[in-house]
Enzyme design. Structure first.
Site, PDB file in Angstrom:
ATOM      1  N   CYS A   1     -38.978  -2.575  43.757  1.00  0.00           N
ATOM      2  CA  CYS A   1     -40.091  -1.615  44.275  1.00  0.00           C
ATOM      3  C   CYS A   1     -41.215  -2.476  44.148  1.00  0.00           C
ATOM      4  O   CYS A   1     -42.444  -1.934  44.627  1.00  0.00           O
ATOM      5  CB  CYS A   1     -39.841  -0.516  42.926  1.00  0.00           C
ATOM      6  SG  CYS A   1     -40.268  -1.284  41.339  1.00  0.00           S
TER       7      CYS A   1
ATOM      8  N   HIS B   1     -41.794   0.658  37.010  1.00  0.00           N
ATOM      9  CA  HIS B   1     -41.724   1.293  38.501  1.00  0.00           C
ATOM     10  C   HIS B   1     -43.016   1.096  38.885  1.00  0.00           C
ATOM     11  O   HIS B   1     -43.986   1.739  38.312  1.00  0.00           O
ATOM     12  CB  HIS B   1     -40.910   2.600  38.473  1.00  0.00           C
ATOM     13  CG  HIS B   1     -40.662   2.930  39.820  1.00  0.00           C
ATOM     14  ND1 HIS B   1     -39.774   2.370  40.541  1.00  0.00           N
ATOM     15  CD2 HIS B   1     -40.917   4.052  40.493  1.00  0.00           C
ATOM     16  CE1 HIS B   1     -39.628   2.775  41.885  1.00  0.00           C
ATOM     17  NE2 HIS B   1     -40.421   3.839  41.722  1.00  0.00           N
TER      18      HIS B   1
END
Lengths: 592, 193
Positions: free
Chosen positions: A210, A539
């Site tokens: 990510c 994230h």
């Protein structure tokens, strides 16, 4: 009326100053020898001798707070009056024939009109003061660089090309017809969402990637970079063809398989492939596998399945584009001049660093390229735990007001971080610098400023905190306020230097003679990379601003979000583009 | 400017304190008023120049942005506003849904084997012989730091670091769990011998 030059208003001179300038050939020439600078780097004052104690010619007092020296006859008068009405300076202006109205404040080196009873400003006078201040700080050191004389005729010269509307002629129209392919018409790739901006496409997470997807989403919508790749400035077919020719020669020499593989890796070609896929109109999530493979070959130290830092990936990727393009062009390796590759053309700026000796005022200046600016979060004010960042430990700041740089007490702002970045920082006694003028190590002041702004400014917020006492690291989860429109002119070298010299009217370092440079310091936010989670696991998510609408790119998921969600997000990297390169929303649905 | 005023007021305080030993009250008040006038004229002169030359910054714009951000935080923190529904496992703006792990199948660029997209990175790590098995962590951190300093760093002739807020690469790192080497501080060459 007053015209704006470099963000500064040139005020209309009062009639007495205009008359004085007309009659005198070189009005302030005699003042050059009388300007004294208080030690080191202090304010300018007017003295005939360094030890002179100025006295009023009328009352003979030397103590009054305001003494004015007539620029015509050099007589000194004070501001106080004998109780009748006019002050001594005003009485002198009234009694003398015309030409004695303009005076200089002796202690502050400011022009004063005794008839208008107001401070007036003149470019030549301010230039004389700045030259005296510069000469005082470089006395005995290097000879001062030739200061450009401010000529009003040069102020209208433009250094950029004027905009001219362009329409293709017959030859260009034939070229367009034969050498270009429409991206997506009605009959080609079926665009399932024609009303959404082109280029919006999810990126598949290939396994803890990510960090890569978030930065790639921001770069895919960087206006100068997107225009570069979509207009075929780096065509991967031509680049591969050229590289194959080089590979044949390399294969004959070494015959190694690994060299053969690595020679064909080009991050710019993979960027070109990604731009073609993302802007093709296909909305299924795209897997950047080829790019990951090439990047892992370039940055072997980061080729790991672990979660990586988005900022580190950003630096490494631009580095890879730079190196590959340099090899392809067979140019000498010019580092960071901003003209070598598209990565540096877009992101490269120049930082200026001034180190000033606190004993004699000697200033040493260095310029360094940078492709982003890493900013420290301001120290925590409201928190009970007193944890400072690692770089803050190196600065002994004796200014209590600098901690309260944001408007709302307790809220960190991007502008507060930039102010802190460009603040004059006193280096500690353990970091004394060798002064070339004093010839000994002295305590110094160090100040950063931005000499040249890039087309796209990337601000990286250091959300990493290291406690030297506890030997542990943790992530800083504090909120940072960031504006959607940002004015970078307070942090330019010209503004920082102007503030240092007392806001004089003078072309300082970085002051362009073009009036339209004012637009170059206005920036618009178009992408924000946010992070949630801890230091070792988290994230990344990117918010994109397209046609003044915000979209959240969470790996493969692209959703439309409200502006408030972006304002409240925990920003990690912010991408600002110059306002003249930013396309606002129009009536037509333009894919920006 | 405020620092100047505070500094001068402190100086004024010590001046009065030192002169208080004298009994000469008229002379004391005379110097006091003169010094106060000087301070006021200093600040007024600076403010006059800033105002006439148009150098004051856009304070109204800053306040407007801060107000918008404060409103946004209040609105997002309010649970009654349904701003976003979880983020994942929902339909995106193209009307698509996606599995938690990407299931697109393509061939590995290194060995040519078919692999699922969501598992490509761990596969490529083994396939290229890189990653945690093949290399020590200290090598990776020091190589990363060395890589950064060798690119566009300050020239050997420069006497100081270009970044006043600069810290080493290991300190810039986020989502990277090497806490053992995070405390390493590499010399920036800020000190000159």
């Amino acid at each position: 009326m007053s015209s704006k030059i470099n963000g500064q208003i040139s005020p209309q001179p009062c009639p007495h100053l205009a008359e004085f300038r007309r009659t005198s050939a070189k009005p302030f020439l005699a003042l050059h020898n009388c300007l004294r600078i208080k030690p080191p780097g202090g304010r300018a004052a007017l003295r005939r001798d360094p030890d002179e104690v100025p006295r009023c010619c009328s009352c003979g007092l030397s103590a009054p707070s305001r003494l004015y020296a007539c620029v015509t006859c050099a007589a000194i008068f004070c501001h106080s009056s004998t109780g009748v009405g006019l002050s001594h300076a005003a009485a002198h202006a009234a009694s003398m024939p015309p030409g004695h109205q303009i005076a200089v404040d002796v202690d502050r080196a400011e022009l004063f009109c005794c008839a208008c009873h107001d401070q007036v400003y003149d470019r030549d006078f301010d230039a004389a003061v700045v030259i005296a201040q510069t000469a005082a700080s470089t006395l005995g050191g290097d000879p001062p660089p030739p200061i450009p004389s401010p000529q009003p005729e040069n102020l209208r010269k433009k250094r950029r090309v004027d905009y001219r509307p362009w329409a293709p002629d017959l030859r260009e129209r034939a070229l367009i017809g034969s050498c270009s392919v429409p991206i997506a018409g009605a009959g080609t790739v079926a665009d399932l969402s024609p009303d959404l901006p082109r280029g919006l496409r999810g990126l598949n997470n290939l396994g803890n990637t990510c960090f890569m997807n978030s930065v790639l989403q921001a770069l895919l919508h960087t206006p100068p970079l997107r225009n570069y790749f979509l207009s075929d400035r780096h065509n991967r077919y031509f680049c591969q063809k050229k590289n194959n020719g080089d590979v044949d020669g390399a294969l004959k020499r070494s015959g190694g398989n690994n060299g053969n593989k690595n020679a064909r890796t080009c991050l710019a070609c993979d960027m070109d492939a990604m731009f073609s896929s993302v802007f093709s109109g296909d909305r299924a999530p795209y897997s950047p596998a080829k790019f990951l493979y090439s990047w892992w070959q370039h940055a072997a130290n980061l080729a790991t399945y672990e979660q990586q830092d988005a900022h580190e990936f950003f630096i490494s990727m631009l580095d890879g584009i730079h190196e590959k393009v340099e090899k392809v062009r067979c140019k000498p390796h010019s580092e960071g001049n901003g003209d070598c590759c598209i990565a540096h053309k877009v992101f490269s700026g120049i930082l200026r660093s001034d180190v000033t000796c606190m004993a004699c005022g000697f200033t040493s200046t260095t310029y360094d390229p940078c492709i982003d600016i890493s900013l420290d979060l301001e120290p925590n004010q409201g928190g009970s735990t007193k944890i400072t960042t690692a770089s803050s430990n190196h600065s002994c700041n004796g200014e209590p007001d600098c901690m309260n740089s944001s408007q709302n007490c307790g809220t960190s702002t991007l502008m507060g971080c930039l102010k802190r970045f460009t603040r004059a920082e006193r280096l500690g006694s353990d970091q004394k610098f060798f002064c070339r003028q004093c010839q000994v190590r002295q305590e110094t002041l160090k100040q950063m400023s931005i000499r040249k702004l890039p087309l796209v400014s990337c601000f990286h917020i250091k959300r990493f905190e290291h406690s030297s006492t506890r030997k542990m690291s943790r992530k800083v989860d504090r909120y940072l306020q960031f504006p959607f429109s940002l004015d970078m002119s307070p942090y330019l070298s010209s503004t920082i230097l102007r503030n240092r010299f007392g806001n004089r009217i003078f072309p300082f370092d970085g002051d362009e003679p073009d009036a339209s440079d004012e637009l170059c310091s206005e920036f618009e936010l178009f992408a924000v990379v946010t992070h949630s989670g801890k230091l070792d696991a988290g994230h990344y998510v990117t918010y994109l601003r397209l046609s003044n609408q915000w979209y959240k790119c969470d790996d493969a998921w692209v959703t439309q979000v409200d502006e408030n969600i972006v304002r409240a997000a925990q920003c990690y990297m912010m991408f600002y583009v110059q306002k003249m390169l930013y396309y606002k929303a129009t009536d037509k649905q333009v894919a920006s | 400017m405020l620092v100047t005023v505070v500094y001068l007021l402190s100086y004024l305080y010590f001046f009065v304190l030192w002169n208080n030993s004298d009994v000469n009250v008229p002379k004391l008040s005379y110097f006091f008023l003169d010094l106060l006038d000087s301070i006021i004229v200093d600040v007024a002169s600076e403010c006059h120049r800033v105002a006439r030359l148009g150098l004051d910054s856009n304070l109204e714009e800053e306040d407007e942005e801060l107000k918008l951000s404060a409103q946004a935080r209040v609105r997002v923190a309010d649970p009654s506003n349904s701003n976003e529904a979880n983020g994942k496992y929902v339909v995106d703006i193209f009307g698509q849904t996606h599995p938690p792990v990407a299931n697109e199948i393509f061939d590995c660029l290194n060995c040519g084997r078919s692999i699922m997209a969501g598992r490509f990175a761990p596969h490529l790590e083994k396939c290229m012989g890189k990653g945690r098995k093949a290399r020590l962590k200290v090598t990776r951190s020091s190589t990363a730091t060395q890589n950064r300093y060798s690119r566009g760093g300050p020239s050997p002739g420069s006497t100081h670091s270009p970044y006043s807020n600069y810290s080493t690469n290991s300190m810039n790192r986020l989502a990277y769990g090497t806490s053992t080497f995070a405390g390493e501080e590499h010399s920036n060459g800020t000190l000159e011998s």
